[in-house]
Write an enzyme that holds these catalytic residues in place. Structure first.
Site, PDB file in Angstrom:
ATOM      1  CB  SER A 101     -34.910 -64.140  32.054  1.00  0.00           C
ATOM      2  OG  SER A 101     -36.113 -63.507  31.672  1.00  0.00           O
ATOM      3  CD  GLU A 127     -19.082 -60.265  43.244  1.00  0.00           C
ATOM      4  OE1 GLU A 127     -20.317 -60.224  43.396  1.00  0.00           O
ATOM      5  OE2 GLU A 127     -18.365 -59.264  43.376  1.00  0.00           O
TER       6      GLU A 127
END
Length: 188
Positions: A101, A127
């Site tokens: 999602s 990251e």
């Protein structure tokens, strides 16, 4: 790749340690990790990042809460960390991926650091990159990634850890910048 009941079994045997561990976050073949409240954003005043230099002064730390969240601006990035600490036994490896999602919002959770060797112990650093053209607001506590687990056919000669030159063993519960500069210092 381990399925849900195999993950639970490996946790019970101590071959996988997730802290805190919550069985409601087990998926059919992965475990959901959640976002912590501390972020490192690159300082925009930096003209260059030199991989031979320590990166600790490259970032600005921002701490937020579950109500306010943090904004990642278009094409912006930051380092984050999960609330969960994970430890892998000698015959288990892991792969951390983003939630689908969030991918559909064009938010990636890692660039190249999604693999975890047997023996790793610590809090996974993320990251985060916003590939969208609009800001994305994210919140501590939200499911951010899913870890899948793999059983090795045997035990490796060297486990991940400081004795084998691993730079991120026992990673703390705050984002950890790159330690790539240590590669140059080790050669000296």
């Amino acid at each position: 790749m381990l399925h849900d009941s195999a993950i639970i079994n490996e946790v019970r045997k101590g071959n996988i340690d997730i802290d805190p561990f919550d069985t409601s976050r087990i998926q059919p073949s992965s475990y959901d990790f959640t976002l912590r409240d501390t972020f490192l954003f690159p300082k925009v005043s930096r003209a260059t990042i030199n991989v031979k230099e320590d990166q600790k002064d490259t970032f600005e730390e921002i701490v937020t809460n579950e109500e306010n969240g943090v904004v990642i601006y278009p094409h912006g990035c930051c380092l984050a960390v999960t609330r969960e600490r994970v430890r892998f036994g000698s015959t288990i490896a892991g792969r951390l991926e983003g939630k689908s999602s969030l991918g559909r919002l064009f938010l990636s959770i890692h660039i190249t650091a999604g693999f975890f060797d047997p023996g790793f112990n610590g809090y996974p650093t993320l990251e985060l990159v916003n590939h969208n053209d609009v800001p994305i607001v994210i919140y501590p506590g939200m499911p951010i990634a899913q870890m899948s687990f793999f059983r090795l056919e045997g035990r490796p000669f060297n486990l991940y850890g400081k004795s084998s030159g691993s730079k991120y063993q026992d990673q703390p519960n705050v984002p950890v910048p790159s330690k790539y500069h240590l590669n140059f210092e080790e050669r000296s």
